[in-house]
Design a protein around this motif. Structure first.
Motif, PDB file in Angstrom:
ATOM      1  N   THR A 116       0.825  -1.212   0.000  1.00 28.45           N
ATOM      2  CA  THR A 116       0.000   0.000   0.000  1.00 28.45           C
ATOM      3  C   THR A 116       0.858   1.261   0.000  1.00 28.45           C
ATOM      4  O   THR A 116       0.324   2.367  -0.027  1.00 28.45           O
ATOM      5  CB  THR A 116      -0.941   0.031   1.210  1.00 28.45           C
ATOM      6  N   ARG A 117       2.187   1.082   0.053  1.00 36.93           N
ATOM      7  CA  ARG A 117       3.137   2.202   0.075  1.00 36.93           C
ATOM      8  C   ARG A 117       2.843   3.141   1.249  1.00 36.93           C
ATOM      9  O   ARG A 117       2.830   4.365   1.121  1.00 36.93           O
ATOM     10  CB  ARG A 117       3.119   2.983  -1.244  1.00 36.93           C
ATOM     11  N   SER A 118       2.634   2.540   2.420  1.00 34.77           N
ATOM     12  CA  SER A 118       2.257   3.327   3.601  1.00 34.77           C
ATOM     13  C   SER A 118       3.435   4.120   4.161  1.00 34.77           C
ATOM     14  O   SER A 118       3.242   5.176   4.763  1.00 34.77           O
ATOM     15  CB  SER A 118       1.710   2.404   4.692  1.00 34.77           C
ATOM     16  N   GLY A 119       4.651   3.605   4.002  1.00 36.07           N
ATOM     17  CA  GLY A 119       5.807   4.260   4.601  1.00 36.07           C
ATOM     18  C   GLY A 119       5.826   4.166   6.110  1.00 36.07           C
ATOM     19  O   GLY A 119       6.501   4.959   6.777  1.00 36.07           O
ATOM     20  N   ILE A 120       5.105   3.195   6.666  1.00 38.27           N
ATOM     21  CA  ILE A 120       4.959   3.075   8.122  1.00 38.27           C
ATOM     22  C   ILE A 120       5.392   1.689   8.560  1.00 38.27           C
ATOM     23  O   ILE A 120       5.085   0.683   7.923  1.00 38.27           O
ATOM     24  CB  ILE A 120       3.489   3.317   8.544  1.00 38.27           C
ATOM     25  N   THR A 121       6.100   1.630   9.689  1.00 41.62           N
ATOM     26  CA  THR A 121       6.485   0.356  10.292  1.00 41.62           C
ATOM     27  C   THR A 121       6.199   0.401  11.783  1.00 41.62           C
ATOM     28  O   THR A 121       6.158   1.477  12.383  1.00 41.62           O
ATOM     29  CB  THR A 121       7.975   0.064  10.060  1.00 41.62           C
ATOM     30  N   ASP A 122       5.998  -0.768  12.374  1.00 45.90           N
ATOM     31  CA  ASP A 122       5.807  -0.858  13.822  1.00 45.90           C
ATOM     32  C   ASP A 122       7.128  -0.814  14.568  1.00 45.90           C
ATOM     33  O   ASP A 122       7.147  -0.754  15.799  1.00 45.90           O
ATOM     34  CB  ASP A 122       5.075  -2.162  14.182  1.00 45.90           C
ATOM     35  N   GLU A 123       8.219  -0.855  13.822  1.00 48.84           N
ATOM     36  CA  GLU A 123       9.538  -0.836  14.445  1.00 48.84           C
ATOM     37  C   GLU A 123       9.759   0.481  15.189  1.00 48.84           C
ATOM     38  O   GLU A 123       9.367   1.560  14.734  1.00 48.84           O
ATOM     39  CB  GLU A 123      10.607  -1.008  13.369  1.00 48.84           C
ATOM     40  N   SER A 124      10.403   0.409  16.348  1.00 48.46           N
ATOM     41  CA  SER A 124      10.745   1.614  17.101  1.00 48.46           C
ATOM     42  C   SER A 124      12.256   1.689  17.263  1.00 48.46           C
ATOM     43  O   SER A 124      12.942   0.664  17.345  1.00 48.46           O
ATOM     44  CB  SER A 124      10.070   1.601  18.475  1.00 48.46           C
ATOM     45  N   LEU A 125      12.775   2.885  17.289  1.00 45.05           N
ATOM     46  CA  LEU A 125      14.207   3.124  17.414  1.00 45.05           C
ATOM     47  C   LEU A 125      14.490   3.829  18.728  1.00 45.05           C
ATOM     48  O   LEU A 125      13.752   4.736  19.129  1.00 45.05           O
ATOM     49  CB  LEU A 125      14.718   3.972  16.259  1.00 45.05           C
ATOM     50  N   ALA A 126      15.551   3.424  19.392  1.00 44.75           N
ATOM     51  CA  ALA A 126      15.930   4.032  20.668  1.00 44.75           C
ATOM     52  C   ALA A 126      17.031   5.056  20.428  1.00 44.75           C
ATOM     53  O   ALA A 126      18.082   4.736  19.868  1.00 44.75           O
ATOM     54  CB  ALA A 126      16.406   2.954  21.639  1.00 44.75           C
TER      55      ALA A 126
END
Length: 210
Positions: free
Chosen positions: A31-41
């Motif tokens: 869908t080309r959302s550009g979103i991930t559930d990944e989080s960065l510290a």
């Protein structure tokens, strides 16, 4: 681990973990959302830098600075999709295509070292798609390729019916129907489009991904 990789001549990873969520296609998903559930510290730190030998060679030149006929000044470029290398990541590998040397590269995501590279018959302008252990991408030669993701060996390629016709493009000889869409893989089917000049020889394909 990786939000995106895009740069002219340089690819870099900022990461705090060796393995994390994949980014297997352009803008993360179909869908080309550009979103991930990944989080960065935070704070983030640069682990490695990969510098390509040649900067991208865009398909379309920049526009004239102004349109005298219509009295428009400071024209802004509209076709800028291939001014950077677009990278994807799956597992411990990073993949990107080059419009400068017609190759797809696979890098080790931990070290930045090149694992393999594959020559296509023309510039590769968009991000590959990684699915089920395979790499899918299109090229200005009018073909879509499927490679083994681990070794970079060709599994198959599909050629548009009109791809034997050649035209000049940005100092190169390319197919009349270049494959300039990123490949979408969904439920065992891969989809792509080819062609430049609708309604003449523009195709939409659905192929068995295997």
């Amino acid at each position: 681990m990786l939000r995106y990789l895009a740069g002219i001549g340089i690819l870099a990873i900022w990461t705090t973990a060796a393995c994390a969520a994949d980014w297997p296609t352009y803008m993360h998903d179909n869908t080309r959302s550009g979103i991930t559930d990944e989080s960065l510290a935070a704070p983030l730190s640069k682990v490695w830098v990969y510098k390509a030998q040649n900067a991208p060679r865009p398909a379309w030149p920049a526009p004239a600075k102004q349109d005298f006929w219509h009295g428009i000044r400071e024209l802004r470029p509209e076709v800028t999709y291939d001014r950077a290398f677009h990278a994807v990541i799956a597992g411990d590998r990073v993949y990107f295509g080059s419009s400068a040397d017609d190759k797809v590269y696979c890098l080790d995501a931990t070290t930045g070292q090149e694992v393999w590279s594959f020559f296509a018959g023309g510039p590769v302008r968009l991000a590959p798609t990684i699915a089920d252990g395979r790499v899918y991408f299109g090229s200005d030669d009018g073909c879509v390729y499927c490679l083994d993701a681990a070794k970079g060996k060709l599994e198959w390629k599909h050629r548009s019916p009109a791809s034997d016709r050649r035209i000049p493009g940005n100092g190169r000889v390319i197919s009349y129907v270049p494959a300039r869409t990123s490949v979408i893989v969904d439920n065992g089917v891969c989809y792509y489009a080819s062609g430049l000049f609708p309604p003449d020889s523009v195709f939409l394909f659905a192929l068995k991904a295997s």
